[in-house]
Design a protein around this motif. Structure first.
Motif, PDB file in Angstrom:
ATOM      1  N   ASP A  50     113.178   7.224  50.048  1.00  0.00           N
ATOM      2  CA  ASP A  50     114.529   7.230  49.471  1.00  0.00           C
ATOM      3  C   ASP A  50     114.497   7.211  47.941  1.00  0.00           C
ATOM      4  N   GLY A  51     113.296   7.335  47.356  1.00  0.00           N
ATOM      5  CA  GLY A  51     113.181   7.412  45.901  1.00  0.00           C
ATOM      6  C   GLY A  51     112.974   6.068  45.233  1.00  0.00           C
ATOM      7  N   LYS A  52     113.173   4.954  45.989  1.00  0.00           N
ATOM      8  CA  LYS A  52     113.013   3.622  45.398  1.00  0.00           C
ATOM      9  C   LYS A  52     111.552   3.199  45.457  1.00  0.00           C
ATOM     10  N   MET A  53     111.186   2.257  44.576  1.00  0.00           N
ATOM     11  CA  MET A  53     109.841   1.656  44.629  1.00  0.00           C
ATOM     12  C   MET A  53     109.903   0.426  45.520  1.00  0.00           C
ATOM     13  N   ARG A 120     104.261   9.638  55.418  1.00  0.00           N
ATOM     14  CA  ARG A 120     103.936   9.690  53.988  1.00  0.00           C
ATOM     15  C   ARG A 120     103.870   8.277  53.394  1.00  0.00           C
ATOM     16  N   GLU A 121     104.818   7.427  53.792  1.00  0.00           N
ATOM     17  CA  GLU A 121     104.813   6.048  53.278  1.00  0.00           C
ATOM     18  C   GLU A 121     103.584   5.287  53.784  1.00  0.00           C
ATOM     19  N   GLN A 122     103.221   5.515  55.059  1.00  0.00           N
ATOM     20  CA  GLN A 122     102.019   4.856  55.596  1.00  0.00           C
ATOM     21  C   GLN A 122     100.783   5.297  54.807  1.00  0.00           C
ATOM     22  N   GLU A 123     100.726   6.603  54.506  1.00  0.00           N
ATOM     23  CA  GLU A 123      99.578   7.113  53.744  1.00  0.00           C
ATOM     24  C   GLU A 123      99.511   6.452  52.367  1.00  0.00           C
ATOM     25  N   GLN A 124     100.679   6.286  51.727  1.00  0.00           N
ATOM     26  CA  GLN A 124     100.708   5.661  50.395  1.00  0.00           C
ATOM     27  C   GLN A 124     100.222   4.210  50.472  1.00  0.00           C
ATOM     28  N   ILE A 125     100.583   3.501  51.534  1.00  0.00           N
ATOM     29  CA  ILE A 125     100.127   2.106  51.678  1.00  0.00           C
ATOM     30  C   ILE A 125      98.604   2.084  51.869  1.00  0.00           C
TER      31      ILE A 125
END
Ligand code: NAD
Length: 428
Positions: A50-53, A120-125
């Motif tokens: 959603d664009g937030k950190m 994508r979020e899992q990959e970033q974590i």
């Protein structure tokens, strides 16, 4: 205190203290072993979809690396705590020591719920976790693996990030990789098969032939399915399995007097080990309560689902016919219930011995990855059988010699091996 609600790290420390007392370990050794050698706690910033950190909290605990590089999984869980990870890292130390593989104990985690995260979020974590800890882990230092809610894909993202940071190929940095990218043959079968290798040896001691025995199993996931497969191949009969029903939000047990048919049940089981109740009923299974698995008149019980299942509330439901309990799950028996099992004279193969097939195969994966040369499935199973059988025999001979129960014997062997390695290195 209720024996269902306890702090796992305090429990692990109490176990460690009790065995240290029996072994007469010096104060410095006790103090060293009852705490992790190193702990890392860090923040992982992630740009969400959603664009937030968002900042996630990550951990790695290296309990003891005296016998070799650390080994232990990374858990993703919304209720993760540092104390759970500390306890699990200590148990990894004892588990590697009892099967005598040259590794220490570690564990890691991130407070998050992958159900609510995009790929994508899992990959970033995953990549963020590696970026925070890349200099303090590695193929010759500390080797992570999958655990609760982490998988082969995540291990590959983590490996890729580690290799990008260090500028080389290091497949031995992490285990539980897909077979196509350096994973080991046999990993999915390893824990369940390992449980049955130890059951086979225990039955010899109890003068029982597998083909004359029956078993009831809690759980129908990775560990349970492969344990049942090998036990059936040895001629044993499983009459009851239980699993969690997502829709009903409760556990059910599935009973068939003449023995369950593994292949038939697998066809109506979801990827999380949940059996479709109506289809099972149509196939002639009796549907019983979630607790029914523990009450069956069988020779063997295999808890292979969750921790804290054999408690002061449930232990007296165990039938007098039960002679052997093989703990496929981690921590299925509370300390108070364990005392009652001893009084009942039931032979218990403790979790960190019975389910050590998984970490043993992860060790094989690390060895193969470091060599960049891979073994066949048969070679892996042969080596696994050898390791599990010799670990079982060492523990059981020691138990007989010292008149100890198997759990105490296994802890005594494991803790004295680690204490000796610390002494030999001049750490204590
Ligand atoms: P899994 O997720 O594949 O399967 C878990 C099974 O337990 C499922 O069938 C689920 O329906 C069932 N279950 C959940 N809650 C239940 C309940 N209340 N009553 C009855 N059944 C219930 O998990 P797994 O990999 O098979 O692991 C099982 C246990 O073994 C865990 O304690 C895990 O920590 C331990 N373990 C696993 C490995 C491994 O290599 N997979 C290694 C060592 C230890």
């Amino acid at each position: 205190m209720n024996d269902k609600a306890y702090n796992p790290f305090e429990a692990a420390q109490t176990q460690c203290d009790e065995i240290a007392e029996v072994l007469g370990l010096e104060t410095a050794t006790r103090d060293f072993l009852r705490e992790p050698m190193r702990e890392y706690q860090f923040s992982i910033p992630v740009h969400m979809d959603d664009g937030k950190m968002k900042i996630f909290r990550g951990f790695r605990v290296q309990h003891n690396l005296a016998r070799g590089p650390g080994k232990g999984g990374i858990r993703f869980h919304p209720q993760e705590t540092i104390d759970t990870i500390r306890a699990l890292s200590m148990w990894m130390t004892w588990k590697c020591a009892v099967v005598d593989i040259p590794l220490g104990g570690s564990k890691g985690g991130v407070i998050c719920d992958p159900h609510n995260l995009s790929a994508r979020e899992q990959e970033q974590i995953c990549r963020g976790w590696v970026r925070q800890i890349a200099r303090d882990v590695g193929p010759y230092l500390d080797v992570p693996a999958p655990d609760v809610m982490t998988n082969a894909q995540m291990m590959l993202w983590m490996l890729d990030e580690f290799e990008a940071i260090h500028g080389g190929k290091y497949p031995g940095f992490i285990t539980g990789k897909p077979i196509s990218v350096g994973g080991s043959q046999g990993r999915k079968e390893a824990t369940g098969y390992g449980v049955i290798f130890t059951v086979r040896e225990a039955l010899k001691e109890l003068n029982l032939k597998p083909e004359n025995t029956s078993t009831s199993v809690q759980g129908f996931g990775n560990v349970a399915q492969f344990a049942i497969q090998l036990y059936n191949q040895m001629g044993g009969k499983v009459v009851c399995v239980s699993c969690w029903d997502q829709k009903e939000n409760q556990a059910n047990s599935f009973y068939k007097k003449d023995g369950i048919d593994l292949d038939e049940l697998l066809k109506i089981t979801d990827p999380f080990g949940g059996i479709e109740k109506d289809k099972a009923r149509d196939l002639g299974y009796e549907i019983l309560s979630g607790d029914a698995w523990i009450e069956q008149d069988v020779d063997i019980l295999i808890p292979a689902a969750l921790e804290n299942q054999i408690t002061t509330d449930t232990v007296d439901k165990i039938s007098k016919s039960v002679k052997l309990i093989a703990e496929g799950a981690n921590g299925p028996t509370t300390p108070k219930a364990d005392k009652i099992l001893k009084e009942k004279g039931i032979f218990v193969i403790p979790d960190f011995l019975a389910n050590a097939g998984g970490v043993t195969c992860s060790y094989f994966e690390q060895v193969q990855s470091n060599m960049n040369y891979y073994w066949s499935k048969d070679e892996v199973f042969g080596k696994l059988d050898e390791k599990m059988t010799s670990a079982f025999i060492s523990v059981s001979e020691f138990a007989q010699k010292r008149k100890l129960h198997m759990r105490d014997a296994a802890y005594t062997i494991a803790i004295s091996r680690v204490a000796q390695a610390c002494r030999d290195r001049g750490w204590v």
